[in-house]
Scaffold this motif. Structure first.
Motif, short mmCIF file in Angstrom:
data_model
loop_
_atom_site.label_atom_id
_atom_site.label_comp_id
_atom_site.label_asym_id
_atom_site.label_seq_id
_atom_site.Cartn_x
_atom_site.Cartn_y
_atom_site.Cartn_z
N GLU A 133 0.77 -1.31 -0.27
CA GLU A 133 -0.19 0.00 -0.16
C GLU A 133 0.77 1.56 -0.47
OE1 GLU A 133 -2.32 -0.18 3.26
OE2 GLU A 133 -3.55 -1.74 2.48
N ARG A 134 2.48 1.23 -0.61
CA ARG A 134 2.54 2.49 -0.19
C ARG A 134 4.20 2.37 -1.36
NH1 ARG A 134 1.26 0.77 4.87
NH2 ARG A 134 0.99 2.24 5.87
N THR A 135 4.65 3.23 -1.38
CA THR A 135 5.70 3.59 -1.91
C THR A 135 7.22 3.59 -1.99
OG1 THR A 135 4.42 5.19 -4.22
CG2 THR A 135 6.71 4.56 -4.38
N LYS A 137 10.62 4.01 -0.66
CA LYS A 137 11.93 4.76 -1.30
C LYS A 137 13.65 4.50 -0.88
CE LYS A 137 9.06 8.34 -1.91
NZ LYS A 137 9.06 9.22 -3.44
N TYR A 182 6.86 -6.33 -6.61
CA TYR A 182 7.50 -6.38 -8.03
C TYR A 182 8.68 -7.26 -7.38
CZ TYR A 182 9.04 -1.90 -6.31
OH TYR A 182 9.46 -1.26 -5.15
N ASP A 209 15.53 -0.76 -8.99
CA ASP A 209 14.09 -0.96 -8.23
C ASP A 209 13.60 -0.68 -9.20
OD1 ASP A 209 12.79 -1.14 -5.66
OD2 ASP A 209 11.74 0.44 -7.05
N THR A 211 10.99 1.32 -8.97
CA THR A 211 10.13 2.87 -8.86
C THR A 211 11.86 3.63 -8.49
OG1 THR A 211 10.22 2.18 -7.06
CG2 THR A 211 8.41 1.45 -8.20
N ALA A 213 13.98 3.60 -6.15
CA ALA A 213 14.40 3.11 -4.64
C ALA A 213 15.49 2.87 -4.76
CB ALA A 213 13.26 2.32 -4.14
N THR A 235 9.78 4.23 3.36
CA THR A 235 8.60 4.18 2.44
C THR A 235 7.83 5.63 2.12
OG1 THR A 235 6.33 3.92 3.46
CG2 THR A 235 7.39 2.07 2.71
N ASP A 236 6.85 6.32 1.41
CA ASP A 236 6.11 7.40 0.81
C ASP A 236 5.19 7.69 2.22
OD1 ASP A 236 4.62 5.61 0.42
OD2 ASP A 236 3.69 7.05 -1.32
#
Length: 307
Positions: A133-135, A137, A182, A209, A211, A213, A235-236
């Protein structure tokens, strides 16, 4: 009715983890042991897999808790005999061996389970849900332990196929590949080889990564005193820390959630489910990262290691 199981390899990990987990699960009956040097009271003991298969055709499942170098031959013989096979991590000494065993299991219509016990630590599912549920970092793995404590006198770990520090490091990679939503891939590594050994005693890994990260891992087999099995995450929307190899989890500064050592109990529960449903579970993603580290890693020579 409980499945009759033979345990191959009666060493420290078998006595500490496999045997208690088997005996505590009503789906299993420990019926025989295979080992050149040790047995288990109250059950049949055989010197090798050939003797087991010849004398105990009633046994349906073989669990292999032996070093990776001889594991392929043992697993292949069991599969050809129509036995379901459970592999201690790592599932083999090469990816090609594992792919071959997977195909053999399909051809003979039996279950093959390549286990990753650290994935089954109590707090791994909660961390996976947190990341979903998070991005991400930043993610940093710190896996440092004392080889003399966990593998006293075991020379096989320093031989080709033994993986050296990746024997414990692959546990961290099995968690990494489980909790991320992922896939990621390795971009570089440095591997420290003792001047008298064929496998590394320490490693530093960097990952790409998708994204963006920041992601890295540090493995070291020279840590004395308290052992370190940590994954630190930013995370964000907050941070998390998985420690004790997955038994403890702290999320967003909250008090740590403390689990217990249920990893092998969960493995044997999973194996029972796979056998009952006629399926296999052969995820090789942690081992792919190890093979990539040997392929991409810059080799450094360090002091000789002696037990």
């Amino acid at each position: 009715m409980a499945e009759k199981l033979a345990l191959v390899g009666i060493g420290k990990i078998a006595r500490d983890q496999h045997i208690p987990a088997i005996n505590a699960n009503p789906d299993w009956s420990l019926a025989a042991a295979v080992s050149r040097h040790a047995g288990v009271d109250g059950i049949d003991h055989f010197q090798d897999i050939d003797a087991l298969l010849e004398n105990r055709p009633d046994i349906t499942v073989v669990s292999l808790a032996i070093p990776p170098q001889p594991r392929f031959d043992y697993a292949a013989k069991a599969l050809r005999a129509g036995k379901h096979v459970m592999l201690e991590k790592p599932p083999g000494q090469s990816l090609a061996e594992c792919f071959t065993l997977e195909q053999m299991a399909k051809e003979h219509g039996v279950t093959l389970f390549a286990t990753w016990h650290s994935r089954h630590a109590d707090n791994v599912p909660a961390l996976k849900a947190f990341l979903a549920e998070r991005t991400l970092k930043r993610l940093k793995i710190t896996w440092k332990e004392d080889v003399r404590r966990w593998h006293p006198g075991q020379e096989w770990i320093w031989e080709p196929g033994g993986m050296g520090v990746f024997d414990p490091g692959i546990n961290a990679l099995s968690i990494l590949t489980e909790i991320l939503p992922y896939p990621v891939h390795l971009t570089g590594a440095t591997l420290e080889f003792p001047e008298n050994r064929a496998t590394p005693i320490a490693a530093n890994l960097d990952f790409a990564d998708p994204t963006g990260a920041e992601m890295s891992a540090v493995f070291d087999w020279r840590q004395e005193g308290p052992q370190t099995w940590d994954i630190d995450i930013e995370t964000d929307r907050g941070c998390a820390k998985l420690s004790l190899g997955g038994e403890r989890l702290e999320i967003e500064g909250a008090p740590a959630t403390q689990g217990a050592n249920h990893e092998y109990a969960n493995l044997y529960a999973r194996m029972a489910e796979l056998v009952k449903t006629g399926r296999s579970d052969v995820d090789l993603s942690p081992m792919i990262h190890v093979c990539d580290a040997f392929s991409l890693g810059r080799r450094l020579t360090t002091d000789a290691f002696h037990f």
